[in-house]
Write a protein that holds these residues in place. Structure first.
Motif, PDB file in Angstrom:
ATOM      1  N   GLN A  51     -12.502 -31.262 -18.248  1.00 28.75           N
ATOM      2  CA  GLN A  51     -12.949 -29.740 -18.173  1.00 28.75           C
ATOM      3  C   GLN A  51     -12.810 -29.297 -19.828  1.00 28.75           C
ATOM      4  OE1 GLN A  51     -10.789 -30.608 -15.936  1.00 28.75           O
ATOM      5  NE2 GLN A  51     -11.137 -30.102 -13.803  1.00 28.75           N
ATOM      6  N   MET A  52     -13.478 -28.288 -20.065  1.00 27.01           N
ATOM      7  CA  MET A  52     -13.227 -27.760 -21.211  1.00 27.01           C
ATOM      8  C   MET A  52     -11.709 -27.057 -21.545  1.00 27.01           C
ATOM      9  SD  MET A  52     -15.113 -24.444 -23.182  1.00 27.01           S
ATOM     10  CE  MET A  52     -14.487 -23.196 -22.097  1.00 27.01           C
ATOM     11  N   ALA A  53     -11.192 -27.366 -22.464  1.00 23.99           N
ATOM     12  CA  ALA A  53      -9.829 -26.909 -22.996  1.00 23.99           C
ATOM     13  C   ALA A  53     -10.296 -25.922 -24.115  1.00 23.99           C
ATOM     14  CB  ALA A  53      -9.043 -28.047 -23.541  1.00 23.99           C
ATOM     15  N   PRO A  54      -9.035 -25.213 -24.606  1.00 23.29           N
ATOM     16  CA  PRO A  54      -9.004 -24.200 -25.612  1.00 23.29           C
ATOM     17  C   PRO A  54      -9.447 -24.996 -26.912  1.00 23.29           C
ATOM     18  CG  PRO A  54      -7.104 -23.788 -24.369  1.00 23.29           C
ATOM     19  CD  PRO A  54      -7.656 -24.967 -23.791  1.00 23.29           C
ATOM     20  N   THR A  55      -8.996 -26.129 -26.930  1.00 26.74           N
ATOM     21  CA  THR A  55      -9.414 -26.930 -28.274  1.00 26.74           C
ATOM     22  C   THR A  55     -10.526 -27.520 -28.467  1.00 26.74           C
ATOM     23  OG1 THR A  55      -8.139 -28.765 -27.296  1.00 26.74           O
ATOM     24  CG2 THR A  55      -6.742 -27.278 -28.845  1.00 26.74           C
ATOM     25  N   THR A  56     -11.648 -27.690 -27.300  1.00 23.17           N
ATOM     26  CA  THR A  56     -12.778 -28.221 -27.134  1.00 23.17           C
ATOM     27  C   THR A  56     -13.569 -27.637 -28.321  1.00 23.17           C
ATOM     28  OG1 THR A  56     -12.578 -28.417 -24.712  1.00 23.17           O
ATOM     29  CG2 THR A  56     -14.860 -28.318 -25.990  1.00 23.17           C
ATOM     30  N   LEU A  57     -14.461 -28.477 -29.144  1.00 24.70           N
ATOM     31  CA  LEU A  57     -15.063 -28.271 -30.170  1.00 24.70           C
ATOM     32  C   LEU A  57     -16.295 -27.453 -29.850  1.00 24.70           C
ATOM     33  CD1 LEU A  57     -14.722 -31.546 -32.439  1.00 24.70           C
ATOM     34  CD2 LEU A  57     -13.445 -29.477 -32.710  1.00 24.70           C
ATOM     35  N   LEU A  58     -16.782 -26.666 -30.757  1.00 24.13           N
ATOM     36  CA  LEU A  58     -18.164 -26.064 -30.452  1.00 24.13           C
ATOM     37  C   LEU A  58     -19.406 -27.073 -30.203  1.00 24.13           C
ATOM     38  CD1 LEU A  58     -18.180 -23.108 -33.115  1.00 24.13           C
ATOM     39  CD2 LEU A  58     -17.736 -23.082 -30.606  1.00 24.13           C
ATOM     40  N   GLY A  59     -20.049 -26.976 -29.361  1.00 24.53           N
ATOM     41  CA  GLY A  59     -21.150 -27.937 -29.062  1.00 24.53           C
ATOM     42  C   GLY A  59     -20.603 -29.172 -28.429  1.00 24.53           C
ATOM     43  N   MET A  60     -19.346 -29.200 -28.064  1.00 21.62           N
ATOM     44  CA  MET A  60     -18.763 -30.419 -27.455  1.00 21.62           C
ATOM     45  C   MET A  60     -19.033 -30.401 -25.819  1.00 21.62           C
ATOM     46  SD  MET A  60     -14.984 -31.754 -27.598  1.00 21.62           S
ATOM     47  CE  MET A  60     -14.336 -33.479 -26.914  1.00 21.62           C
ATOM     48  N   PRO A  61     -19.482 -31.350 -25.184  1.00 20.87           N
ATOM     49  CA  PRO A  61     -19.839 -31.367 -23.933  1.00 20.87           C
ATOM     50  C   PRO A  61     -18.664 -31.574 -23.038  1.00 20.87           C
ATOM     51  CG  PRO A  61     -21.023 -32.998 -24.808  1.00 20.87           C
ATOM     52  CD  PRO A  61     -20.390 -32.411 -25.887  1.00 20.87           C
ATOM     53  N   THR A  62     -18.400 -30.880 -21.861  1.00 18.18           N
ATOM     54  CA  THR A  62     -17.451 -31.352 -20.939  1.00 18.18           C
ATOM     55  C   THR A  62     -17.960 -31.098 -19.689  1.00 18.18           C
ATOM     56  OG1 THR A  62     -16.358 -29.226 -20.865  1.00 18.18           O
ATOM     57  CG2 THR A  62     -15.764 -30.279 -22.542  1.00 18.18           C
ATOM     58  N   SER A  63     -17.121 -31.464 -18.466  1.00 13.45           N
ATOM     59  CA  SER A  63     -17.816 -31.386 -17.179  1.00 13.45           C
ATOM     60  C   SER A  63     -17.815 -29.855 -16.749  1.00 13.45           C
ATOM     61  CB  SER A  63     -16.761 -31.918 -16.108  1.00 13.45           C
ATOM     62  OG  SER A  63     -15.264 -31.163 -16.177  1.00 13.45           O
ATOM     63  N   THR A  64     -17.225 -28.827 -17.336  1.00 14.35           N
ATOM     64  CA  THR A  64     -17.617 -27.277 -17.232  1.00 14.35           C
ATOM     65  C   THR A  64     -18.359 -26.708 -18.326  1.00 14.35           C
ATOM     66  OG1 THR A  64     -15.158 -27.077 -18.330  1.00 14.35           O
ATOM     67  CG2 THR A  64     -15.419 -27.069 -16.055  1.00 14.35           C
ATOM     68  N   CYS A  65     -18.697 -27.396 -19.352  1.00 17.43           N
ATOM     69  CA  CYS A  65     -19.582 -26.936 -20.226  1.00 17.43           C
ATOM     70  C   CYS A  65     -20.716 -28.178 -20.638  1.00 17.43           C
ATOM     71  CB  CYS A  65     -18.983 -26.316 -21.530  1.00 17.43           C
ATOM     72  SG  CYS A  65     -18.000 -27.357 -22.500  1.00 17.43           S
ATOM     73  N   PRO A  66     -21.367 -28.610 -19.818  1.00 13.58           N
ATOM     74  CA  PRO A  66     -21.972 -29.874 -19.842  1.00 13.58           C
ATOM     75  C   PRO A  66     -23.093 -29.851 -20.953  1.00 13.58           C
ATOM     76  CG  PRO A  66     -22.836 -28.946 -18.054  1.00 13.58           C
ATOM     77  CD  PRO A  66     -21.687 -28.111 -18.588  1.00 13.58           C
ATOM     78  N   TYR A  67     -23.481 -28.484 -21.287  1.00 17.17           N
ATOM     79  CA  TYR A  67     -24.569 -28.500 -22.734  1.00 17.17           C
ATOM     80  C   TYR A  67     -23.796 -28.328 -23.958  1.00 17.17           C
ATOM     81  CZ  TYR A  67     -27.812 -28.016 -18.707  1.00 17.17           C
ATOM     82  OH  TYR A  67     -28.403 -28.534 -17.668  1.00 17.17           O
ATOM     83  N   GLY A  68     -22.386 -28.314 -23.826  1.00 13.21           N
ATOM     84  CA  GLY A  68     -21.845 -28.148 -25.085  1.00 13.21           C
ATOM     85  C   GLY A  68     -21.041 -26.515 -25.126  1.00 13.21           C
TER      86      GLY A  68
END
Length: 251
Positions: free
Chosen positions: A138-155
């Motif tokens: 999942q997205m963490a507080p440190t996830t980069l802008l535009g970086m896809p994760t399971s909870t922000c699949p489009y970045g």
């Protein structure tokens, strides 16, 4: 046949403090290398009987299985609070936390900031791979802008998710921190620098100088859906520009 000459009679071997068990980390994970460095520094400083590690929930929850020192398990995000109690009750002990970015910069933000602001004589080891590696990517507080994760699949989107949190930069502004640094372990030179950083942090703690924070910008090959080699390259090209390596504070 060439003879390898070692003038210092150094024996290159696995640290004695690393238990002879298979690690559960994914191939290419940075945790195993960081564990090795911790074991080496503790051993070389002669702190085997004086060190207490605090490990909360996350990929490193089983750290006690690998490094042969005393450990305390903490609730998710609460490691700095527990480390505060352990160090105050045992001021002669070397106390450190071992935390991921979801643990330290999300669930445990309050505990982290206030322990550092008080200047507790502990070391915070912070492994930042910009994702929740253990629970599904999942997205963490440190996830980069535009970086896809399971909870922000489009970045990661600023309007929806806000900006990545440079928590170490915030900690460096606090009066209670004496040393805040950002390192990595993807190359041999980086590993050497990281070991020196850990040693300095431990020395600061034992000297009662305040809180030291050693952040490791790391990979999560499985969470990023990349091979270990590609993950290292992606980290260098994308993580390092946003989380530049080097000392943020050293007094």
């Amino acid at each position: 046949m060439f003879e390898i000459i070692n003038p210092e009679n150094i024996v290159y071997q696995k640290p004695r403090l690393l238990r002879d068990v298979a690690m559960h980390y994914c191939p290419g994970c940075s945790h195993s290398t960081i564990h090795k460095l911790l074991a080496e520094v503790i051993e070389e400083m002669g702190l085997e009987e004086q060190t207490i590690g605090i490990s909360p929930v996350g990929c490193a929850v089983f750290a006690y299985k690998y490094i042969d020192i005393d450990w305390q398990e903490a609730a998710h995000g609460r490691a700095p609070a527990l480390a505060t109690a352990v160090k105050r009750l045992n001021p002669a002990k070397m106390v450190f936390t071992y935390q991921g970015d979801g643990d330290l910069a999300a669930i445990g933000t309050a505990e982290t900031i206030h322990a550092a602001n008080r200047g507790e004589n502990i070391v915070i080891v912070f492994v930042n791979n910009a994702i929740y590696g253990m629970t599904g990517g999942q997205m963490a507080p440190t996830t980069l802008l535009g970086m896809p994760t399971s909870t922000c699949p489009y970045g990661r989107d600023v309007a929806l998710n806000g900006y990545p949190l440079k928590i170490s930069n915030l900690l460096a502004q606090l009066e209670g921190t004496c040393y805040v640094t950002r390192q990595s372990v993807e190359t041999v030179p980086a590993v050497k620098k990281s070991k020196k950083a850990l040693r300095l942090a431990f020395e600061n703690s034992m000297a009662g100088k305040g809180t030291s924070v050693v952040e490791f910008v790391s990979t999560c090959a499985s969470g990023w859906k990349q091979s270990p080699e590609k993950a290292n390259k992606w980290m260098q090209e994308n993580m390092f520009p946003f989380y530049p390596l080097g000392d943020l504070k050293n007094i």
